[in-house]
Design a protein around this motif. Structure first.
Motif, short mmCIF file in Angstrom:
data_model
loop_
_atom_site.label_atom_id
_atom_site.label_comp_id
_atom_site.label_asym_id
_atom_site.label_seq_id
_atom_site.Cartn_x
_atom_site.Cartn_y
_atom_site.Cartn_z
N ALA A 96 6.32 -1.79 -6.14
CA ALA A 96 4.93 -1.12 -6.60
C ALA A 96 5.12 -0.46 -7.79
O ALA A 96 5.62 0.53 -7.76
CB ALA A 96 4.17 -0.66 -5.46
N HIS A 97 4.28 -0.65 -8.85
CA HIS A 97 4.19 0.27 -9.86
C HIS A 97 3.00 1.06 -10.10
O HIS A 97 1.89 0.78 -9.62
CB HIS A 97 4.08 -0.74 -11.27
CG HIS A 97 4.29 0.11 -12.61
ND1 HIS A 97 5.41 0.24 -13.31
CD2 HIS A 97 3.53 0.84 -13.27
CE1 HIS A 97 5.14 0.73 -14.31
NE2 HIS A 97 3.94 1.12 -14.40
N ILE A 98 3.23 2.38 -10.15
CA ILE A 98 2.28 3.52 -9.60
C ILE A 98 2.12 4.22 -11.11
O ILE A 98 2.95 4.53 -11.95
CB ILE A 98 2.83 4.66 -8.70
CG1 ILE A 98 3.21 4.18 -7.50
CG2 ILE A 98 1.77 5.69 -8.57
CD1 ILE A 98 2.13 3.24 -6.71
N ARG A 99 0.72 4.23 -11.28
CA ARG A 99 0.10 5.13 -12.58
C ARG A 99 -0.56 6.03 -12.11
O ARG A 99 -1.76 5.81 -11.43
CB ARG A 99 -0.46 4.08 -13.35
CG ARG A 99 0.28 2.96 -14.12
CD ARG A 99 -0.68 2.04 -14.80
NE ARG A 99 -1.48 2.68 -16.16
CZ ARG A 99 -0.73 2.83 -17.30
NH1 ARG A 99 0.40 2.59 -17.46
NH2 ARG A 99 -1.48 3.55 -18.24
N HIS A 100 -0.36 7.53 -12.33
CA HIS A 100 -0.94 8.66 -12.06
C HIS A 100 -1.44 9.18 -13.21
O HIS A 100 -0.85 9.81 -14.10
CB HIS A 100 -0.07 9.34 -11.44
CG HIS A 100 -0.51 11.05 -10.88
ND1 HIS A 100 0.05 12.10 -10.81
CD2 HIS A 100 -1.85 11.18 -10.65
CE1 HIS A 100 -0.80 13.03 -10.56
NE2 HIS A 100 -2.04 12.63 -10.55
N HIS A 101 -3.01 9.40 -13.15
CA HIS A 101 -3.50 9.89 -14.31
C HIS A 101 -4.24 11.40 -13.81
O HIS A 101 -4.61 11.23 -12.64
CB HIS A 101 -4.73 9.24 -14.83
CG HIS A 101 -4.25 8.14 -15.86
ND1 HIS A 101 -3.89 6.80 -15.26
CD2 HIS A 101 -4.22 7.84 -17.03
CE1 HIS A 101 -3.59 5.87 -16.04
NE2 HIS A 101 -3.86 6.60 -17.41
N ALA A 137 -6.06 10.34 -10.67
CA ALA A 137 -6.52 8.98 -10.50
C ALA A 137 -5.14 7.97 -10.39
O ALA A 137 -4.70 8.01 -11.24
CB ALA A 137 -7.34 8.53 -11.78
N LEU A 138 -5.06 7.26 -9.27
CA LEU A 138 -3.96 6.56 -9.03
C LEU A 138 -4.06 5.09 -9.00
O LEU A 138 -5.42 4.66 -8.52
CB LEU A 138 -3.51 6.75 -7.53
CG LEU A 138 -3.27 8.35 -7.17
CD1 LEU A 138 -2.96 8.62 -5.69
CD2 LEU A 138 -1.96 8.90 -8.33
N SER A 139 -3.29 4.29 -9.30
CA SER A 139 -3.29 2.92 -9.50
C SER A 139 -1.93 2.29 -8.94
O SER A 139 -0.87 2.80 -9.44
CB SER A 139 -3.51 2.10 -11.08
OG SER A 139 -4.83 2.90 -11.64
N GLU A 140 -2.15 1.31 -8.34
CA GLU A 140 -0.74 0.83 -7.50
C GLU A 140 -0.66 -0.80 -8.07
O GLU A 140 -1.80 -1.57 -7.42
CB GLU A 140 -0.73 0.93 -6.11
CG GLU A 140 0.48 0.38 -5.55
CD GLU A 140 0.52 0.30 -3.98
OE1 GLU A 140 1.69 0.01 -3.29
OE2 GLU A 140 -0.18 0.81 -3.40
N VAL A 141 0.08 -1.06 -8.95
CA VAL A 141 0.32 -2.57 -9.37
C VAL A 141 1.62 -3.28 -8.83
O VAL A 141 2.65 -2.77 -9.07
CB VAL A 141 0.24 -2.62 -10.79
CG1 VAL A 141 0.20 -3.99 -11.43
CG2 VAL A 141 -1.02 -1.93 -11.56
N PRO A 142 1.35 -4.27 -7.90
CA PRO A 142 2.38 -4.87 -7.52
C PRO A 142 3.38 -5.66 -8.44
O PRO A 142 2.63 -6.30 -9.47
CB PRO A 142 2.14 -5.64 -6.32
CG PRO A 142 0.69 -6.11 -6.56
CD PRO A 142 0.10 -4.63 -7.47
N VAL A 143 4.61 -5.64 -8.46
CA VAL A 143 5.37 -6.15 -9.56
C VAL A 143 6.31 -7.17 -9.28
O VAL A 143 7.18 -7.75 -9.68
CB VAL A 143 6.07 -5.10 -10.47
CG1 VAL A 143 5.10 -4.25 -11.30
CG2 VAL A 143 7.02 -4.25 -9.47
N MET A 173 0.97 -1.43 0.11
CA MET A 173 0.14 0.11 0.08
C MET A 173 1.00 1.24 0.10
O MET A 173 1.69 1.24 0.71
CB MET A 173 -0.96 0.19 1.23
CG MET A 173 -1.84 0.90 1.39
SD MET A 173 -2.93 1.15 2.57
CE MET A 173 -2.09 1.52 3.89
N ALA A 174 0.76 2.25 -0.71
CA ALA A 174 1.19 3.45 -1.05
C ALA A 174 1.18 4.35 0.27
O ALA A 174 0.16 4.22 0.94
CB ALA A 174 0.89 4.12 -2.23
N ASP A 175 2.13 5.28 0.58
CA ASP A 175 2.25 5.86 1.66
C ASP A 175 1.99 7.33 1.14
O ASP A 175 2.38 8.01 0.49
CB ASP A 175 3.58 6.11 2.41
CG ASP A 175 3.69 6.84 3.64
OD1 ASP A 175 2.28 7.28 4.24
OD2 ASP A 175 4.85 6.96 4.06
#
Length: 338
Positions: free
Chosen positions: A19-24, A46-52, A1-3
């Motif tokens: 963790a791969h973060i995508r910020h729109h 709009a944030l997405s966190e994808v574990p890699v 989980m992102a801080d």
């Protein structure tokens, strides 16, 4: 989980390297990558966190073999999200801009997809083999079939998921079937143990017999040697008696010979002494026969005087003296005549 922290109406996000973060923002991608850290506004982001990172998925399910026996299969699938953009587009990895928590359950969706796909191939494999074969060779067969099936599953690459490894931990039948299957092996092991026990006892009996035979042989040999010792002692005693008798005989003979020689020597000495005495007596008589009688009378008187005890006082009457003188005169005259 992102801080995510708050500062004067702004939000600051700090993610982990895995963790791969995508910020729109307003529909445009402004941040995309692992381990990012940036400021954003929550109303426009709009944030997405994808574990890699590699993730382990443990699964357990029931299956039925070709001979209609229920078994439990335990397996583990290692996977990772190789294409975060595709995964974020296909699954809901969006996070709350205030808390940083996922709004949905994307990992549960991935786990369901992998579990159902793996289960489908495992059930199909176990349904074609009997229970004995499943317990012996089923692990490798099921593992290979699951790995092949997951690689051929089109939904996984379409979702950005890559299977890293497949492990089948165990295939176990029901408890009563497992006990029944263990019975022959246990009986065989018990028979082997009994056989080993009997062999050990037989070896022990054989060793005891050998020990008893050795003891008996030792006693026989000891008795034989004792007999030889008794015979030898008797022989030694007889020999010693014979030697003592011979020694006594030699000693007696030596003593007798010594006594004979001594007696002979004493006889010779006595003979020699007698002859010497006889010769001396003859010489004495011969000498005295040639001497004047008056001289003999004087010698006799001298010898008498030497052998007569000492006389302190002697009183001789005239009569006795006259008689003695007369006898001496007569004796002397007669001697002259003869």
């Amino acid at each position: 989980m992102a801080d995510i922290t708050r500062r004067f109406g702004w939000r600051h996000l700090r993610s982990a390297p895995t963790a791969h973060i995508r910020h729109h923002r307003r529909g445009k991608l402004v941040h995309d990558g692992p381990g990012l850290s940036f400021w954003f506004r929550s109303l426009t982001a709009a944030l997405s966190e994808v574990p890699v990172s590699d993730r382990e998925l443990a699964m357990a399910f029931h299956a039925r073999t070709a001979d209609f026996q229920d078994v439990t299969l335990q397996a583990t699938v290692t996977y990772r999200i190789s294409d975060p953009a595709v995964a974020a587009a296909r699954l809901d990895f969006s996070v709350d801009p205030d808390s940083g928590a996922w709004r949905g359950a994307p990992l549960e969706q991935i786990a369901t997809l992998l579990t159902e796909t793996a289960q489908q191939h495992a059930l199909d494999t176990l349904a074609r083999i009997p229970l004995s074969e499943a317990l012996v060779d089923g692990v490798s067969a099921v593992r290979g079939r699951i790995a092949t099936g997951l690689e051929a599953e089109p939904r996984l690459p379409a979702t950005g998921i890559e299977v890293v490894a497949v492990r089948v931990v165990a295939i176990r039948p029901e408890a009563d079937v497992e006990r029944a299957l263990r019975t022959p092996a246990r009986e065989q092991i018990q028979q082997e143990a009994d056989r080993a026990t009997y062999q050990r006892r037989a070896v022990a009996v054989e060793r005891e017999r050998a020990i008893a035979e050795n003891e008996l042989a030792s006693r026989i040999e000891l008795a034989r040697r004792e007999e030889q010792l008794v015979d030898q002692r008797g022989t030694n005693a007889r020999r010693e008696a014979e030697e003592l008798a011979a020694a006594d005989g030699v000693k007696a003979e030596s003593e007798a010979a010594r006594k004979v020689r001594l007696a002979r020597a004493e006889a010779e000495a006595a003979r020699a002494v007698g002859e010497a005495r006889a010769e001396a007596q003859a010489a004495w008589l011969r000498v005295h026969g040639e001497v004047d009688p008056a001289t003999l009378h004087a010698l006799a008187t001298t010898l008498l005087a030497e052998n007569v005890p000492r006389i302190e006082n002697l009183t001789v009457s005239p009569d006795v003296l006259t008689g003695m003188l007369a006898k001496l005169a007569n004796g002397g005259s007669g001697g002259g005549r003869s």
